[in-house]
Design an enzyme around this catalytic site. Structure first.
Site, PDB file in Angstrom:
ATOM      1  N   GLU A   1      60.681  66.982 -48.457  1.00 57.10           N
ATOM      2  CA  GLU A   1      59.266  66.749 -48.114  1.00 57.10           C
ATOM      3  C   GLU A   1      58.779  67.764 -47.087  1.00 57.10           C
ATOM      4  OE1 GLU A   1      57.208  63.852 -49.059  1.00 57.10           O
ATOM      5  OE2 GLU A   1      58.678  63.526 -50.640  1.00 57.10           O
TER       6      GLU A   1
ATOM      7  N   TYR B   1      62.472  76.409 -53.179  1.00 56.58           N
ATOM      8  CA  TYR B   1      62.777  77.052 -51.906  1.00 56.58           C
ATOM      9  C   TYR B   1      63.175  75.941 -50.934  1.00 56.58           C
ATOM     10  CZ  TYR B   1      62.577  80.146 -47.884  1.00 56.58           C
ATOM     11  OH  TYR B   1      62.919  80.888 -46.769  1.00 56.58           O
TER      12      TYR B   1
HETATM   13  C1  LIG Z   1      60.010  72.785 -49.547  1.00 56.80           C
HETATM   14  C2  LIG Z   1      60.620  73.578 -48.440  1.00 56.80           C
HETATM   15  N1  LIG Z   1      61.824  73.220 -47.972  1.00 56.80           N
HETATM   16  C3  LIG Z   1      62.417  73.887 -46.970  1.00 56.80           C
HETATM   17  C4  LIG Z   1      61.820  74.986 -46.399  1.00 56.80           C
HETATM   18  C5  LIG Z   1      62.485  75.711 -45.286  1.00 56.80           C
HETATM   19  O1  LIG Z   1      61.848  75.410 -44.096  1.00 56.80           O
HETATM   20  P1  LIG Z   1      61.961  76.392 -42.832  1.00 56.80           P
HETATM   21  O2  LIG Z   1      61.425  77.718 -43.251  1.00 56.80           O
HETATM   22  O3  LIG Z   1      61.155  75.717 -41.783  1.00 56.80           O
HETATM   23  O4  LIG Z   1      63.395  76.459 -42.475  1.00 56.80           O
HETATM   24  C6  LIG Z   1      60.563  75.402 -46.864  1.00 56.80           C
HETATM   25  C7  LIG Z   1      59.915  76.589 -46.296  1.00 56.80           C
HETATM   26  O5  LIG Z   1      59.057  77.208 -46.879  1.00 56.80           O
HETATM   27  C8  LIG Z   1      59.949  74.670 -47.898  1.00 56.80           C
HETATM   28  O6  LIG Z   1      58.744  75.017 -48.372  1.00 56.80           O
END
Ligand SMILES: Cc1ncc(COP(=O)(O)O)c(C=O)c1O
Length: 437
Positions: A238, A136
């Site tokens: 990260e 994700y």
């Molecule tokens: C590993 C990772 N990267 C990126 C994201 C995306 O972040 P945001 O929801 O703050 O845009 C998430 C959100 O769950 C995540 O767990």
């Protein structure tokens, strides 16, 4: 304000909802949230890791108050501001040499990963990207395009190839998981994915939303060697597990690798929206006006992020993540001995996952039981959610400030919740409005 949850449904859209139980909060302090009915809820999620210092942390309150009392604009698009410069300088000191070039600021993990996905293709002229099944990387079109999580309702980028993330529990051993995943990658490079066409490989050093998968020893070292051989950039996401949560500042450090690009989000702002990408100058300065939103580089959010980084250092929160993580882990291991629903406990520091299975031998995912368990835990006073491509992994990402006593108290509630679910004491009808993901 009792009844807040029901009232919300009459005014707020559900599009951003990912709900597991009727949680409505009116305040918070440290690892606790105050529910609208006055209950104190122990927060083992920290809003999916965003509230890295817990709630209402004095360092963030003070930094934000100061930044707002003499506000240096609202953006870094057309003006430098001191908070962003200080934050960039700090972040550059926290990544490996090869990533130590320039810093870009955004609002979220999503816009950060989307920006990286676009810039690596533009800067290298290579059209392909690799990422993992179950990954994700965000919820915007561009970040979903390089993700592999089955719950997402967006399409993948044309140049994306997804590869398996090694799953030691499913494969039977870390070695089997590692060898199969590496063999898959090598086969791809020898057949349908010419490595010289690949701009970057997006990795999660621990795959959180995909099920809190911890990579087997040597896996990312081998991936790094392959990437170096073919000139492929490694992007370490990260966003959830970085910034001290794993017991090291960067979670990739556990694997002994040096990524080219590091992406930070969530906990960076301690609850305020800010993300950052750190990478080589040739990539990060490839183009101007390439990825911008009006209040990117907001000095108030940057001030909060600086306070987060300073507090992590000053209060030794990486050490705390390691220590409280061990207390949690030991308490969870004791639970495992009592509850057959628990198939596996894994993770690092304060990034932990508990995989629920209907039977330890067959390892059938216990998805329904996971949904019931988090619901019951909420009734008992504990907030945690579940992740995983089969929706059966309870996720623990509490504040980095979590104390050993809070860890023990949360696990006691979780144990009670698991016992109640296993005994069939929780009404399945409760889940009606709570599809989760
Ligand atoms: C590993 C990772 N990267 C990126 C994201 C995306 O972040 P945001 O929801 O703050 O845009 C998430 C959100 O769950 C995540 O767990």
């Amino acid at each position: 304000m009792p009844g807040l949850y029901a009232r919300e449904s009459r005014s707020v859209s559900k599009m951003a909802h990912l709900r597991f139980f009727p949680q409505a909060v009116v305040g918070g302090s440290g690892a606790y949230l105050t529910a609208d009915d006055g209950r104190q809820l122990l927060d083992f999620s920290a809003s999916w890791g965003a509230a890295s210092l817990g709630h209402s942390h004095p360092a963030i309150r003070e930094a934000v108050g100061r930044a707002l009392s003499d506000q240096a604009g609202a953006s870094y698009l057309s003006s430098a501001n001191e908070a962003c410069v200080l934050l960039a300088e700090k972040l550059l000191s926290l990544v490996p040499e090869r990533a130590r070039g320039r810093v870009w600021f955004g609002h979220s993990g999503s816009d950060a990963n989307e920006t990286v996905a676009r810039i690596v293709v533009a800067a290298t002229g290579r059209p392909r990207i690799l990422a993992f099944h179950g990954a994700y990387h965000g919820g915007t079109i561009g970040s979903m395009g390089v993700s592999g999580h089955p719950a997402q309702q967006g399409s993948r980028a044309e140049g994306l190839t997804l590869v398996p993330y090694p799953n030691s529990y499913a494969a039977g051993s870390p070695e089997a998981a590692r060898d199969a995943a590496l063999a898959h990658l090598e086969r791809l490079f020898a057949t349908e994915v010419p490595p010289e066409e690949v701009a970057a490989f997006f990795i999660e050093p621990i795959q959180s939303d995909g099920g809190m998968l911890v990579p087997p020893d040597g896996f990312f070292k081998a991936v790094e060697a392959l990437c170096r051989r073919h000139g492929i950039l490694i992007v370490s996401d990260e966003v959830k597990v970085g910034l001290g949560r794993s017991g090291r500042f960067n979670a990739f450090e556990h694997s002994g690798i040096e990524p080219d690009i590091v992406v930070f989000g969530k906990g960076l702002g301690g609850g305020l929206p800010i993300s950052a990408v750190v990478g080589p100058e040739a990539i990060m300065n490839h183009s101007v006006a390439f990825s911008l939103q009006t209040v990117h580089g907001n000095p108030v959010c940057a001030a909060a992020a600086l306070a987060v980084l300073q507090t992590i250092e000053r209060d030794h929160l990486i050490l705390n993540a390691d220590r409280s993580g061990k207390v949690l882990r030991e308490a969870l291991d004791r639970l495992t001995a009592r509850h057959t629903l628990i198939g596996d406990v894994r993770g690092r520091g304060l990034a932990l996952g508990i995989e629920l299975v209907t039977d330890p031998a067959s390892r059938e995912p216990a998805s329904r039981q996971a949904a019931l368990t988090v619901y019951r835990a909420f009734q008992l006073g504990l907030v945690l959610y579940y992740v995983g491509v089969q929706s059966n992994v309870l996720e623990l990402t509490p504040p980095l400030t979590l104390t050993p006593a809070e860890a023990e108290s949360g696990v006691a509630m979780l144990g009670q919740a698991l016992a109640d679910v296993a005994a069939g004491r929780i009404d399945e009808a409760l889940l009606g409005d709570f599809a989760g993901w």
